[in-house]
Design an enzyme around this catalytic site. Sequence first.
Site: not given
Length: 254
Positions: A151, A138
């Site tokens: 995250y 990501s």
Amino acid sequence: MLKLGAKVALITGGGSGIGRAISELFAAEGAQVHILDLNPAGAAETKAAIESAGGQCEVHICNVAVQEEVLTVVAKIGRVDILVNNAGIAHVGNLENCSVEDFDRVFQVNVKGAYNALFAVVPVMKTNGGGAILNLASIAAVVGITDRFAYSMSKGAIYAMNLSVARDYMADNIRCNSISPARVHTPFVDGFINKNYPGKEAEMFEKLSKSQPIGRMGKPEEIAKLALFLCSDDAAFITGNDYPIDGGFIKLNN
């Protein structure tokens, strides 16, 4: 010529969003697709879509955070030419708003889940003469994102594991790359907005869309096309790299 003809592809989290788009495209390009997912309904929908288009797909209901389950599935499949580590969950909150339970939950799925799939598949690929691995990282692995402590931690781990596997298994003809998407419009994103910003859904959707300099979120199909390239023989000279697919988020957000 089909880009993945006769290859066996294992895709975690293939029942929805980016995983579904990758599963459908890989099947359309000739791969025998195996989906690992905890959601029977979503996985069944992906399987039905693939088979209605003439493709091949098998579903394995599996918790990627449990190594024994992953090992059992991979042993059942027998041969894996392509692994896509896509399964993942999110968490909203900074360090102080991230409980140990939140941290462990994200770690178990995003980090340990990817490790379990790698641990199960890499020996199989070695035995079979090689393969291609794609990990979904990501932009949060390389750019500070507000309220994404857990995250970001998990995707940073994916980024690092990707490099390690690529380095260690080059001699075994195993390539390992990662993709780092910015925000992609999936049912997960809609659910995330509805849960965390009740009454402000439209406002937040527009804000999140415009956080990409290109002015919109990505589409799952766009991520799938990059995944196809990196997992195909067209990318035979590429390993150990991360590819932002981010609408300019990392380099142009100024």
